[in-house]
Design an enzyme around this catalytic site. Sequence first.
Site, PDB file in Angstrom:
ATOM      1  N   HIS A  38       4.334  -2.316   6.959  1.00 37.41           N
ATOM      2  CA  HIS A  38       3.798  -3.552   6.379  1.00 37.41           C
ATOM      3  C   HIS A  38       4.799  -4.304   5.519  1.00 37.41           C
ATOM      4  CE1 HIS A  38       2.875  -0.178   3.680  1.00 37.41           C
ATOM      5  NE2 HIS A  38       3.160  -1.027   2.717  1.00 37.41           N
TER       6      HIS A  38
ATOM      7  N   THR B 149       3.411   5.085   2.178  1.00 42.83           N
ATOM      8  CA  THR B 149       2.241   5.083   3.073  1.00 42.83           C
ATOM      9  C   THR B 149       2.664   5.381   4.512  1.00 42.83           C
ATOM     10  OG1 THR B 149       1.201   3.434   1.668  1.00 42.83           O
ATOM     11  CG2 THR B 149       0.322   3.643   3.893  1.00 42.83           C
TER      12      THR B 149
ATOM     13  N   HIS C 255       3.181   8.997   4.909  1.00 44.07           N
ATOM     14  CA  HIS C 255       1.898   9.718   5.044  1.00 44.07           C
ATOM     15  C   HIS C 255       1.389   9.620   6.482  1.00 44.07           C
ATOM     16  CE1 HIS C 255       1.180  10.750   0.876  1.00 44.07           C
ATOM     17  NE2 HIS C 255       1.438   9.504   0.492  1.00 44.07           N
TER      18      HIS C 255
ATOM     19  N   GLY D  33       0.060   4.279  -9.356  1.00 43.05           N
ATOM     20  CA  GLY D  33       0.269   5.543  -8.637  1.00 43.05           C
ATOM     21  C   GLY D  33      -1.053   6.104  -8.138  1.00 43.05           C
ATOM     22  N   ILE D  34      -1.022   6.615  -6.913  1.00 43.40           N
ATOM     23  CA  ILE D  34      -2.262   7.109  -6.298  1.00 43.40           C
ATOM     24  C   ILE D  34      -2.275   8.634  -6.345  1.00 43.40           C
ATOM     25  CG2 ILE D  34      -3.671   7.106  -4.207  1.00 43.40           C
ATOM     26  CD1 ILE D  34      -2.191   4.483  -3.429  1.00 43.40           C
TER      27      ILE D  34
HETATM   28  P1  NAD Z   1       7.309   7.452  -4.849  1.00 44.70           P
HETATM   29  O1  NAD Z   1       6.485   8.575  -4.342  1.00 44.70           O
HETATM   30  O2  NAD Z   1       8.607   7.156  -4.210  1.00 44.70           O
HETATM   31  O3  NAD Z   1       7.552   7.636  -6.420  1.00 44.70           O
HETATM   32  C1  NAD Z   1       6.820   8.474  -7.239  1.00 44.70           C
HETATM   33  C2  NAD Z   1       7.780   9.172  -8.164  1.00 44.70           C
HETATM   34  O4  NAD Z   1       7.047   9.949  -9.115  1.00 44.70           O
HETATM   35  C3  NAD Z   1       8.729  10.121  -7.445  1.00 44.70           C
HETATM   36  O5  NAD Z   1      10.072   9.732  -7.667  1.00 44.70           O
HETATM   37  C4  NAD Z   1       8.395  11.469  -8.051  1.00 44.70           C
HETATM   38  O6  NAD Z   1       9.545  12.316  -8.189  1.00 44.70           O
HETATM   39  C5  NAD Z   1       7.836  11.054  -9.414  1.00 44.70           C
HETATM   40  N1  NAD Z   1       7.108  12.123 -10.102  1.00 44.70           N
HETATM   41  C6  NAD Z   1       6.467  13.209  -9.581  1.00 44.70           C
HETATM   42  N2  NAD Z   1       6.011  14.005 -10.564  1.00 44.70           N
HETATM   43  C7  NAD Z   1       6.346  13.418 -11.737  1.00 44.70           C
HETATM   44  C8  NAD Z   1       6.163  13.766 -13.099  1.00 44.70           C
HETATM   45  N3  NAD Z   1       5.515  14.881 -13.468  1.00 44.70           N
HETATM   46  N4  NAD Z   1       6.649  12.931 -14.049  1.00 44.70           N
HETATM   47  C9  NAD Z   1       7.310  11.805 -13.699  1.00 44.70           C
HETATM   48  N5  NAD Z   1       7.519  11.432 -12.420  1.00 44.70           N
HETATM   49  C10 NAD Z   1       7.048  12.236 -11.448  1.00 44.70           C
HETATM   50  O7  NAD Z   1       6.362   6.167  -4.769  1.00 44.70           O
HETATM   51  P2  NAD Z   1       6.616   4.597  -4.880  1.00 44.70           P
HETATM   52  O8  NAD Z   1       6.791   4.032  -3.532  1.00 44.70           O
HETATM   53  O9  NAD Z   1       7.621   4.265  -5.944  1.00 44.70           O
HETATM   54  O10 NAD Z   1       5.156   4.213  -5.369  1.00 44.70           O
HETATM   55  C11 NAD Z   1       4.699   4.643  -6.651  1.00 44.70           C
HETATM   56  C12 NAD Z   1       3.247   5.074  -6.618  1.00 44.70           C
HETATM   57  O11 NAD Z   1       2.415   3.958  -6.360  1.00 44.70           O
HETATM   58  C13 NAD Z   1       2.893   6.090  -5.524  1.00 44.70           C
HETATM   59  O12 NAD Z   1       1.912   6.980  -6.039  1.00 44.70           O
HETATM   60  C14 NAD Z   1       2.280   5.237  -4.439  1.00 44.70           C
HETATM   61  O13 NAD Z   1       1.365   5.958  -3.636  1.00 44.70           O
HETATM   62  C15 NAD Z   1       1.563   4.202  -5.263  1.00 44.70           C
HETATM   63  N6  NAD Z   1       1.336   2.894  -4.639  1.00 44.70           N
HETATM   64  C16 NAD Z   1       0.195   2.269  -4.973  1.00 44.70           C
HETATM   65  C17 NAD Z   1      -0.067   0.995  -4.504  1.00 44.70           C
HETATM   66  C18 NAD Z   1      -1.292   0.299  -4.927  1.00 44.70           C
HETATM   67  O14 NAD Z   1      -1.556  -0.802  -4.432  1.00 44.70           O
HETATM   68  N7  NAD Z   1      -2.056   0.861  -5.864  1.00 44.70           N
HETATM   69  C19 NAD Z   1       0.856   0.365  -3.653  1.00 44.70           C
HETATM   70  C20 NAD Z   1       2.042   1.027  -3.340  1.00 44.70           C
HETATM   71  C21 NAD Z   1       2.278   2.296  -3.848  1.00 44.70           C
END
Ligand code: NAD
Length: 351
Positions: A63, A40, A43, A263-264
């Site tokens: 945060h 975040t 971003h 994942g978002i």
């Molecule tokens: P990150 O972006 O570091 O990890 C995402 C991973 O997904 C990356 O390593 C990327 O290479 C991989 N990826 C991309 N395409 C792929 C595919 N086709 N197959 C498999 N893997 C693939 O993010 P993070 O910090 O580990 O967080 C994980 C997710 O959770 C992110 O989308 C983030 O935005 C989300 N998130 C959500 C909340 C919530 O409260 N819902 C809170 C924190 C983070």
Amino acid sequence: MKALVKSRAERGLWLEEIPTPSLGINDVLVRVLITGICGTDLHIYEWDEWAQATIPVPLIVGHEFVGEIVSVGANVNDFHPGEIVSGEGHVVCGRCRNCLAGRRHLCAHTLGVGVNRAGAFAEYIALPMGNLWRHGRHVDLETAAIFDPLGNAVHTALSFPVLGEDVLITGAGPIGIMAAAISRHAGARYVVITDINPHRLKLAEQMGVTSAVNPNEKTLKGIQKQLGMHEGFDVGLEMSGNASAFREMLANMSHGAKIAMLGIPAGEMAIDWRQVIFNMLTIKGIYGREMYETWYKMTVMLESGLDIKPVITHRFAWQDYEKAFEAMRSGNAGKVLLDWRESGGRIRSGE
Ligand code: NAD
Ligand code: ZN
């Protein structure tokens, strides 16, 4: 105090000298020791469409943190100067139906620390007393600094029972990797994780997954066969925000399987809903952490042997924040920390 501020509506973050936050009667003032950088924050740094629509300027970002209480407001009785705390990043309203019923993580009016209100990339942060978690002695400071994302991983991984189950995690980012360690700790039989980034797959292997799979090289069907699985994965944790990863997951779940989605995705995401219906899947959206059941679970799992330290790959002094954000941007990092302590940061700069 020094703070990392989104002070202009354009790409970047700026280190500025600003007033130390004032303290309301229900607030606690915390001297920040170590912070974690979240996707975040990246971003917000990059000032993408989401950030432009969401972030008020100027704003202190960040945060994920651990700090030491320096003073408390007049109404605060159960927190004291000197205690080591982290902050729950969602400040809830306390008045909506869910808040009143004690389901604070489902608040309809939640505000994000470092997103909607002043954040933690600073020497001090003030938070309402209801947003603090006091750490036990056994939790080291670096682990404490990432209780927020660890909480995302715990909330997601423990959404459905994993004891004896086969778990599929899509996305080996810091949260996916921590979720793998948690699933293992909670008694899953197989934990398979996918990512397209070799560096992160290697990190996942070091954390003890059954198999770390690059979907561009191997199919999940093949992995299932190799492991002697016949009916698909029982629990799915979607942690990539990537549509093709999610579709792959849907195609590899057992009948009646459960999926928790953290994942978002960048936008709308089309799937074949017939798979959900005919395979009788349950899909649950996850946002944040449960207040404070998730925090309790994190604490006791760390006490009973859960180790997520390997996910921390980079440590920088706050002065080197540009380098830290660059490490994040490269993708060849797990969790990246910023050290706000006067001496600590300077000594331990870099990987
Ligand atoms: P990150 O972006 O570091 O990890 C995402 C991973 O997904 C990356 O390593 C990327 O290479 C991989 N990826 C991309 N395409 C792929 C595919 N086709 N197959 C498999 N893997 C693939 O993010 P993070 O910090 O580990 O967080 C994980 C997710 O959770 C992110 O989308 C983030 O935005 C989300 N998130 C959500 C909340 C919530 O409260 N819902 C809170 C924190 C983070
Ligand atoms: Zn509420």
